[in-house]
Design a protein around this motif. Structure first.
Motif, mmCIF file in Angstrom:
data_model
loop_
_atom_site.group_PDB
_atom_site.id
_atom_site.type_symbol
_atom_site.label_atom_id
_atom_site.label_comp_id
_atom_site.label_asym_id
_atom_site.label_seq_id
_atom_site.Cartn_x
_atom_site.Cartn_y
_atom_site.Cartn_z
ATOM 1 N N UNK A 161 34.742 -92.676 -41.212
ATOM 2 C CA UNK A 161 35.748 -92.223 -40.233
ATOM 3 C C UNK A 161 37.098 -92.008 -40.925
ATOM 4 N N UNK A 162 37.456 -92.894 -41.859
ATOM 5 C CA UNK A 162 38.719 -92.741 -42.599
ATOM 6 C C UNK A 162 38.773 -91.432 -43.375
ATOM 7 N N UNK A 163 37.611 -90.909 -43.718
ATOM 8 C CA UNK A 163 37.553 -89.667 -44.483
ATOM 9 C C UNK A 163 38.065 -88.456 -43.715
ATOM 10 N N UNK A 164 38.194 -88.570 -42.400
ATOM 11 C CA UNK A 164 38.727 -87.450 -41.610
ATOM 12 C C UNK A 164 40.255 -87.482 -41.654
ATOM 13 N N UNK A 165 40.906 -86.386 -42.092
ATOM 14 C CA UNK A 165 42.372 -86.394 -42.090
ATOM 15 C C UNK A 165 42.947 -86.518 -40.675
ATOM 16 N N UNK A 166 42.131 -86.199 -39.663
ATOM 17 C CA UNK A 166 42.588 -86.301 -38.267
ATOM 18 C C UNK A 166 42.744 -87.747 -37.818
ATOM 19 N N UNK A 167 42.133 -88.680 -38.540
ATOM 20 C CA UNK A 167 42.192 -90.094 -38.133
ATOM 21 C C UNK A 167 43.369 -90.765 -38.826
#
Lengths: 165, 151
Positions: free
Chosen positions: B84-90
């Motif tokens: 989940x951390x891999x998404x820049x949106x998070x």
């Protein structure tokens, strides 16, 4: 009254001001604005509440605030706003939001308390519940355990066409 | 931390000077030099006490966002959190003590983009994501009040 440049500027300033003697001039280079224009636009954005706060953003966990509780309540819709505003006035509350109820999660009012230890946070919560007469409502207390990520939103990456509202 | 550095953190979490030389203005108020203020902020960032000097924007003014919650088996939590951390949106992702043990915030340019991110997380993890977007914000953000007695 705000244009695309304002939104772009807002995104850049949300990500952080550079640590140099003329940070607003530096920010302006990226959006072809002069230092004076950047300052004028940021002042206007702040006056209109589109900047909630401009300043140092701390990592509270690093500063010793490791007991972080999210408390959620199921509050009747007709008094959620009144109670939300009252909870927000409490000095140790660090966030207070209304969110939708879901079938499997029937809570609509969220508040955060950040403290140095769990006992202090629980005592603060007890005081808050007495002050705002919250004991009667169903609630859950969720202390944080590990922080996997904490940073500001990356607005400028994904928001070339920012939408207001 | 020196007294003036504590005052720096106490007094400039809000109303950061909107002048051409904000660090110089702060330095004058604290009785130090501009270079010392910039040096201290840079050092506090390196020590991860300070995230950044920035603007806090009310939620949903730029793009759309949601708080999201998942119930994930303990053993899989680090791997799923990392995915989940891999998404820049998070931008926030916390473990909490509850059956719903993973809580994150996602921000995207529009609802479609946001739903695509949530769908990818659900597909990849095989766990449901509860979406709890903001309806009303009651909080007036004045910064984080620090108690220096025990720092």
């Amino acid at each position: 009254m705000f244009d695309a440049l304002d939104w772009q500027l807002l995104g850049l300033v949300a990500e952080g001001l550079p640590l140099c003697p003329r940070p607003y001039a530096q920010i302006g280079l990226g959006v072809s604005l002069t230092e004076a224009e950047v300052i004028a636009r940021l002042s206007a954005l702040q006056q209109h509440g589109l900047i909630k706060r401009l300043g140092i953003i701390v990592h509270h966990r690093q500063l010793g605030y490791r007991a972080n509780a999210m408390i959620v309540w199921d509050i009747p819709d007709d008094c959620v706003k009144k109670l939300g505003l009252k909870i927000s006035r409490c000095a140790f509350v660090t966030l207070c939001y209304q969110r939708p109820r879901l079938t499997e999660w029937p809570y609509n009012l969220y508040c955060m308390i950040h403290g140095k230890d769990r006992d202090t946070v629980l005592a603060q919560l007890a005081a808050l519940e007495t002050e705002c007469a919250l004991e009667q409502f169903d609630k859950q207390i969720l202390f944080s355990r590990r922080c996997f990520k904490q940073r500001g939103a990356l607005y400028s990456q994904s928001h070339q066409q920012a939408v207001h509202g | 931390m020196m007294d003036w550095q504590k005052r720096l953190l106490d007094d400039f979490q809000r109303d950061f000077p909107l002048s051409p030389t904000p660090y110089q203005d702060i330095a004058e108020r604290l009785g130090v030099t501009e270079a010392e203020v910039i040096g201290a902020l840079s050092d506090l960032q390196d020590r991860r006490f300070v995230s950044r000097i920035g603007a806090v924007i009310p939620p949903n003014q730029i793009g759309v966002s949601t708080l999201a919650a998942m119930a994930v088996p303990e053993a899989q939590l680090p791997t799923i959190a990392e995915f989940i951390n891999g998404f820049p949106e998070v931008n926030h992702n916390y473990e909490r003590e509850h059956r719903l043990n993973l809580w994150f915030v996602a921000v995207a340019s529009d609802a479609e983009h946001l739903q695509a991110v949530i769908a990818r997380i659900e597909r990849h993890t095989n766990f449901a994501v509860l979406q709890l977007p903001l309806l009303d914000d009651f909080f007036i953000d004045l910064g984080f009040k620090l108690d220096w007695r025990h720092v």
